[in-house]
Write an enzyme that holds these catalytic residues in place. Structure first.
Site, PDB file in Angstrom:
ATOM      1  N   GLU A  46       8.612   7.721 -31.656  1.00 60.64           N
ATOM      2  CA  GLU A  46       8.291   8.337 -32.380  1.00 60.64           C
ATOM      3  C   GLU A  46       7.257   7.212 -33.112  1.00 60.64           C
ATOM      4  OE1 GLU A  46      12.798   8.836 -31.882  1.00 60.64           O
ATOM      5  OE2 GLU A  46      11.136   7.946 -30.976  1.00 60.64           O
ATOM      6  N   SER A 162      10.451   6.178  14.182  1.00 61.54           N
ATOM      7  CA  SER A 162      11.181   6.938  13.121  1.00 61.54           C
ATOM      8  C   SER A 162       9.448   6.986  12.279  1.00 61.54           C
ATOM      9  CB  SER A 162      11.896   6.905  11.491  1.00 61.54           C
ATOM     10  OG  SER A 162      11.525   5.495  11.526  1.00 61.54           O
ATOM     11  N   TRP A 164       5.854   9.087  12.679  1.00 59.76           N
ATOM     12  CA  TRP A 164       6.742   9.142  10.933  1.00 59.76           C
ATOM     13  C   TRP A 164       6.902  10.927  11.115  1.00 59.76           C
ATOM     14  CZ3 TRP A 164       6.211   6.169   7.303  1.00 59.76           C
ATOM     15  CH2 TRP A 164       5.919   5.595   6.534  1.00 59.76           C
TER      16      TRP A 164
END
Length: 358
Positions: A46, A162, A164
């Site tokens: 505000e 892992s 990718w």
């Protein structure tokens, strides 16, 4: 109001512990100012908009995504600022649950003769403010649990490989999610196996990298690797149990150790960790790993959104599952989710799920 909500979303992940609020000022059917909560939480939306409008704010209507604050903190109440600026009408999306504000902001406005309209696009505002609301009403941040797995639900091969599973578009989507959260949480096994960086990259938003939080109950991780080397540039918090040992290695690296209560098995009590993070001001938490952490959060019902990235690759039963053991014997006791959206990201798919509530 839709524009005000969009403005407020700019602050997600960048204004904690404050809510990410948006404000649009309209006068004579013309937008005269747009504001949103600024980095670090101040100035509030505000005040940001009123500063832009200047004297034009006299007689204007303010569209605000959360009840204007009514308490004196580091700055004065936004409700009083709206009154002082001569705002004629306030249209608000949702009420603030903070007892210092709840209903009091509206009361200040009404006592000054300002017309107040409430609950405009309330459902969307409540979703945008879920982190702030959760911190106030549940003493924990809202939690988005991210899982990235093969089509058979594996996050790594049997050797731990892992990178990718998902492609570049999915990974960029993850980085954008990181930028919209206050903190990222991972377990010690994820750090030990992957040596992650956990920053925001490839989007021009490096300055929006969130706090990195690591669960290391016994402080057994060495203060080396990518996280430790960047601790003075991007905040790094290490959650550990009381009496776990010396924190010197982490403080010397620039990290902040946080002592949390332990569960009966000696591991960290996740509910206590979440309360500690909330006490530090965190409102929105992005959980990236590993499988046991994910399972534990689901088991205690602390997941507010599940983001599942699925890749078209099969790893097999000897791979590492995306969720650790639950201890669920009957399907009726398994946590259930409702799909809220599906997005195609190149060869991968992102599905968002919300928990089913009783």
């Amino acid at each position: 109001m839709q524009m005000a909500l969009t403005m407020g979303q700019r602050g997600l992940g960048n204004v904690w512990p404050n809510p990410a609020v948006g404000c649009v000022l309209v006068k004579d059917n013309r937008i005269i100012a747009r504001g949103w909560t600024q980095p670090g939480g101040r100035p509030h939306a505000e005040v940001h908009a009123l500063t832009q409008a200047g004297d034009l704010a006299q007689g204007a209507t303010a569209y605000v995504t959360l009840e204007p604050c009514a308490h004196h903190g580091k700055t004065g109440p936004c409700a009083e600022a709206l009154v002082k600026a001569g705002i004629r009408r306030v249209v608000c999306a949702t009420q603030d649950p903070d007892t210092r504000v709840s209903g009091k902001g509206f009361k200040i406005l009404k006592q000054a003769g300002i017309e107040v309209t409430c609950d405009v696009l309330k459902a969307q505002a409540d979703a945008d403010h879920i982190g702030f609301f959760s911190r106030i009403t549940k003493d924990r941040p809202s939690i988005t649990l991210k899982l990235a797995s093969s089509l058979d639900g594996r996050i790594a091969t049997r050797t731990g490989d892992s990178r990718w599973i998902t492609g570049p578009m999915a990974r960029r989507a993850v980085h954008l999610m990181r930028a919209r959260h206050d903190a990222i949480l991972v377990g010690r096994n994820t750090v030990e196996q992957d040596d992650p960086d956990l920053s925001v990259r490839d989007l021009g938003l490096a300055h929006r990298s969130p706090v990195r939080v690591v669960l290391d109950s016994r402080l057994s991780l060495p203060a080396t690797g990518r996280l430790a080397s960047t601790a003075r540039d991007i905040p790094l918090w290490i959650c550990h149990t009381n009496g776990a040992g010396s924190t010197q290695k982490w403080t010397e690296a620039g990290a902040v150790p946080l002592a949390c209560a332990a569960a009966p098995d000696g591991r960290l009590d996740l509910a206590a960790v979440l309360e500690t993070l909330a006490n530090q001001g965190i409102t929105r938490l992005f959980v990236e790993g590993g499988g046991q952490v994910a399972a534990s959060l689901l088991r205690i019902g602390a997941v507010d959104e599940l983001a599942l990235f699925s890749a078209g690759v099969a790893i097999g039963a000897d791979g590492l599952p995306n969720l650790g053991a639950f201890g669920v014997d009957a399907l009726k006791d398994a946590p259930r989710f409702t799909r809220t959206s599906v997005t195609t990201l190149g060869p991968d798919v992102l599905t968002l799920w919300a928990p089913q509530r009783d």
